[in-house]
Structures are given as C-alpha cells and as structure tokens.
Scaffold this active site. Structure first.
Site, PDB file in Angstrom:
ATOM      1  N   LYS A 133     -12.183  -2.128   6.886  1.00  0.00           N
ATOM      2  CA  LYS A 133     -11.454  -2.987   7.813  1.00  0.00           C
ATOM      3  C   LYS A 133     -11.900  -2.814   9.261  1.00  0.00           C
ATOM      4  O   LYS A 133     -12.088  -3.798   9.943  1.00  0.00           O
ATOM      5  CB  LYS A 133      -9.949  -2.768   7.682  1.00  0.00           C
ATOM      6  CG  LYS A 133      -9.386  -3.528   6.493  1.00  0.00           C
ATOM      7  CD  LYS A 133      -8.749  -2.670   5.477  1.00  0.00           C
ATOM      8  CE  LYS A 133      -8.358  -3.450   4.225  1.00  0.00           C
ATOM      9  NZ  LYS A 133      -7.695  -2.586   3.260  1.00  0.00           N
ATOM     10  N   ASP A 189      -1.837   6.640   6.254  1.00  0.00           N
ATOM     11  CA  ASP A 189      -2.872   5.706   5.812  1.00  0.00           C
ATOM     12  C   ASP A 189      -3.148   4.771   6.985  1.00  0.00           C
ATOM     13  O   ASP A 189      -2.326   3.926   7.314  1.00  0.00           O
ATOM     14  CB  ASP A 189      -2.349   4.927   4.591  1.00  0.00           C
ATOM     15  CG  ASP A 189      -3.302   3.810   4.145  1.00  0.00           C
ATOM     16  OD1 ASP A 189      -4.359   3.619   4.781  1.00  0.00           O
ATOM     17  OD2 ASP A 189      -2.968   3.127   3.153  1.00  0.00           O
ATOM     18  N   TRP A 214       0.835  -1.213   0.000  1.00  0.00           N
ATOM     19  CA  TRP A 214       0.000   0.000   0.000  1.00  0.00           C
ATOM     20  C   TRP A 214       0.864   1.254   0.000  1.00  0.00           C
ATOM     21  O   TRP A 214       0.550   2.217  -0.698  1.00  0.00           O
ATOM     22  CB  TRP A 214      -0.972  -0.021   1.181  1.00  0.00           C
ATOM     23  CG  TRP A 214      -1.915  -1.183   1.107  1.00  0.00           C
ATOM     24  CD1 TRP A 214      -2.028  -2.205   1.996  1.00  0.00           C
ATOM     25  CD2 TRP A 214      -2.861  -1.468   0.053  1.00  0.00           C
ATOM     26  NE1 TRP A 214      -2.982  -3.102   1.572  1.00  0.00           N
ATOM     27  CE2 TRP A 214      -3.506  -2.676   0.400  1.00  0.00           C
ATOM     28  CE3 TRP A 214      -3.229  -0.826  -1.127  1.00  0.00           C
ATOM     29  CZ2 TRP A 214      -4.498  -3.261  -0.407  1.00  0.00           C
ATOM     30  CZ3 TRP A 214      -4.209  -1.401  -1.929  1.00  0.00           C
ATOM     31  CH2 TRP A 214      -4.825  -2.599  -1.570  1.00  0.00           C
TER      32      TRP A 214
HETATM   33  C1  LIG Z   1      -7.063  -2.164   2.164  1.00  0.00           C
HETATM   34  C2  LIG Z   1      -6.043  -1.099   2.229  1.00  0.00           C
HETATM   35  C3  LIG Z   1      -5.931  -0.110   1.250  1.00  0.00           C
HETATM   36  C4  LIG Z   1      -6.794  -0.095   0.020  1.00  0.00           C
HETATM   37  O1  LIG Z   1      -8.058   0.356   0.320  1.00  0.00           O
HETATM   38  P1  LIG Z   1      -9.158   0.555  -0.825  1.00  0.00           P
HETATM   39  O2  LIG Z   1     -10.273   1.143  -0.038  1.00  0.00           O
HETATM   40  O3  LIG Z   1      -9.462  -0.788  -1.399  1.00  0.00           O
HETATM   41  O4  LIG Z   1      -8.623   1.485  -1.840  1.00  0.00           O
HETATM   42  C5  LIG Z   1      -4.974   0.867   1.421  1.00  0.00           C
HETATM   43  N1  LIG Z   1      -4.162   0.877   2.467  1.00  0.00           N
HETATM   44  C6  LIG Z   1      -4.226  -0.062   3.433  1.00  0.00           C
HETATM   45  C7  LIG Z   1      -3.294   0.000   4.603  1.00  0.00           C
HETATM   46  C8  LIG Z   1      -5.174  -1.083   3.334  1.00  0.00           C
HETATM   47  O5  LIG Z   1      -5.240  -2.023   4.293  1.00  0.00           O
END
Ligand SMILES: *Cc1c(COP(=O)(O)O)cnc(C)c1O
Length: 356
Positions: free
Chosen positions: A190, A166, A99
C-alpha cells in the site's frame, strides 16, 4: 487518456520507483544481470537490504532496541506471527474492521482474546472510544487504518500494555512515536512496494517471553538474527521498497508526507461534503486520510453505476469502486498519489453532478 490510480492495494507507487525498478530488472547495479536473476547473497543485493533497513529506521526515527525485518506471507501472516511470539495467556484487540477481525480470529488459536470494543454494529463506520485496555494482557492490538471502511486512528494510543499495530495501509503517512509500540507490521503493497514483502518493526525485549516452541520461520528472532536473509527474501519488492524510501527522504520525510496527505484528503472530503449527490460513509472524526469512502445519497442511488462507468471509462479514474462490504466508491490516496489526481477526481465528480 491519463489514468489515475486509486486502487486500494496493490496501489500507486511513485514513477521514480517504477522506473528504477524497471532499470534494475534489465541491469541490476551494473552487474550485467537482471534483478530477477541475481543472488540474494551477492554484495550488491546485500547493500540493498542494508540500506533499506537503515533508511526505514531513519525515516521513522526508530529508537535503539528495535529491529526492522522484511519477510514474506503478507500482513495476514503477521496475524498469527504476533500471537505466536507474544501471546501467553490473554491479549486485547480493538475490532475496527475486516482486518482486525481476521487478526482476532488467528489470536484465538493461541490464547484468550478480549475484544475491548467493536464498531461492527454500524458496519465499522466509526472508531470506538471510551474502552479500557486491561493491564494484565500480554499486548493490545489495533489496526491504525481500516483500508476497507475508510476510518483511521491517527494518534498513537496511550496504554500500559504492550502495543501492537497493523499499519499496512498508513505506514510512512505521518510521524509515529515508535517507542510506544512493541510490534508494528504491515504488507508493503500500500505505501511501500509491490506485493510480496511484509515489514515488521520489533522491540527486541518484547520477544522471548512465551513458553511454546515457535517454528523457525515464524519466529521474529530468526529474521532479526539473520538480517532478513535467513531464507531467500523477496528480492524485487525489497529493491522497490528501497526506492520508495529514497523518494520519501527526497520529499522531506514523513512530516512532509503528512502535510501532503492532509491537503489531498481535505480536497476530496470538501468536495464530498459540498456535493448534492455524494455522501461520505465514515463518521467525520474517524475519517481516513488514506482511503476515502463515499456513496451516492439514497435518492440518487441508481446513479452509482452510471458514475462508475463515467469516471472509470471516460475519465480514467482507476480503482475507485468501493469494497463489496461498503459499496459505492473508495478513492485511495496513498503517499505516492499526486494532488493533481485528486483534483482530477473532484473535477470528474463535479462534471457528473452538473450533468445530473
Ligand atoms: C491489505 C491489508 C492487510 C492484508 O495484507 P496482506 O499483505 O494481503 O496479507 C491487512 N491489514 C490491513 C490494514 C490491510 O490494509
């Protein structure tokens, strides 16, 4: 057979969230209409958006000067929205996994990117230390929890530059000092809601310093000014997010979540460390409380498929296969995961170990 939900995302939500959402799908807030067909401009939905925003701020103790927005596009769209809104010349990024790398790729479209450190050399099994973030960058970006590799940075970093994170897969899992950050963002699927909504916590005075034109939908101020209602928001995920936030509050907030998360992860890491068959993939001081990654020791590698079969088909351990870039197994222990499911997984691992 009871199913235990270890999926990495979309992932487990508390049963109360699922039930409340199901009820609202049938009859939303006594309107006699379904949540699926109600106007986002109705006073009932407006109340949902307002309360979700307030509770979000309350639970994370978000100080004055920040706003929370709910938008579409996933965390992946934030990879470009962040540099679009903040990057003038140069940004610093920490590369701790897939990511982070994707975020770096997008930032490069907007300016110079200084990757201050990377753990790619060991397939992202550790968190780099001893790197310096230059002071003259527009911001420093990192990923707090590396969902795929099971590593996590649980301490808010001290840097002079603006800080962007993030937190898709560990938001609300522990208290954070929001005042250290300029933007915190994440996909909701999540720890918060079903897929379809993305949150961003934005320090308002971090905005407005870039010279480029920003398309309306990609500008944080658009969504801040309109209370996340500039265009049609993802009504159902926002409703579910509110139910999760209410559940967090009832459970005692993020501090209580942190305690539970530490207990749950300890149960599983202990079992892995004391196992003859299994071994963890992440370095010990980098281990994530949210995603526990493990494989079979080299001499037992051929048992992996057999264990997967047994755990999933005979013991209901859903979603425990590791991401293809790590292999083996990954048990995601998000906030809504009950301790009893972790104990059931450990029992299943021990049962398999005894048979072999
Ligand atoms: C799942 C995830 C993403 C991607 O998220 P999307 O909503 O599918 O774009 C980005 N960063 C992390 C840390 C993730 O776990």
């Amino acid at each position: 057979m009871k199913k235990h939900n270890f999926y990495a995302g979309p992932s487990i939500l508390d049963q109360s969230v699922i039930k409340e959402t199901a009820c609202a799908v049938l009859n939303f807030a006594g309107t006699g209409l379904s949540l699926l067909e109600v106007s986002h401009r109705s006073k009932e939905f407006d109340a949902v958006m307002t309360e979700a925003n307030q509770l979000f701020k309350e639970l994370l103790e978000i100080p004055e000067g920040y706003e929370v927005v709910f938008v579409g596009g996933g965390a992946s769209m934030q990879f470009c929205m962040v540099p679009f809104n903040l990057l003038n010349k140069k940004a610093a990024y920490l590369d701790t996994g897939t990511w982070s790398s994707k975020a770096i790729k997008e930032a490069k479209l907007f300016g110079e990117v200084d990757v201050v450190a990377s753990s790619k050399d060991k397939n992202y099994t550790y968190i780099p230390k001893n790197y310096t973030v230059p002071e003259d960058v527009d911001y420093f970006h990192y990923t707090s929890n590396n969902t795929i590799y099971g590593t996590e940075i649980r301490k808010d970093p001290d840097v002079k530059a603006r800080l962007v994170c993030d937190m898709s897969s560990d938001i609300f899992s522990r208290p954070i000092d929001v005042s250290k950050y300029d933007i915190i963002y994440g996909g909701a699927q999540k720890n918060l809601a079903p897929a379809g909504v993305t949150f961003a916590i934005v320090r308002k005075d971090a905005l407005g310093h870039v010279e480029r034109e920003i398309p309306t939908m990609l500008k944080y101020t658009t969504h801040i000014d309109k209370g996340s209602m500039f265009n049609t928001p993802p009504v159902l995920p926002v409703y579910s997010a509110l139910q999760t936030l209410k559940w967090y509050k009832e459970m005692g907030g993020v501090k209580a979540m942190q305690k539970l998360n530490e207990e749950k992860a300890a149960i599983l890491y202990d079992a892995i460390d004391n196992s003859k068959l299994f071994v963890g993939t992440a370095e010990e001081d980098a281990r994530s409380l949210m995603n526990v990654c493990f494989v079979m020791k080299d001499e037992y590698k051929e048992l992996e498929a057999q264990f997967a079969d047994f755990a999933i088909k005979e013991r209901g351990m859903m979603g425990i296969k590791g991401h293809r870039s790590v292999g083996g197994f990954r048990a995601s222990l998000y906030n809504a995961m009950p301790k009893s499911s972790v104990e059931a997984l450990v029992a299943c691992m021990k049962e398999f170990e005894q048979k072999h």
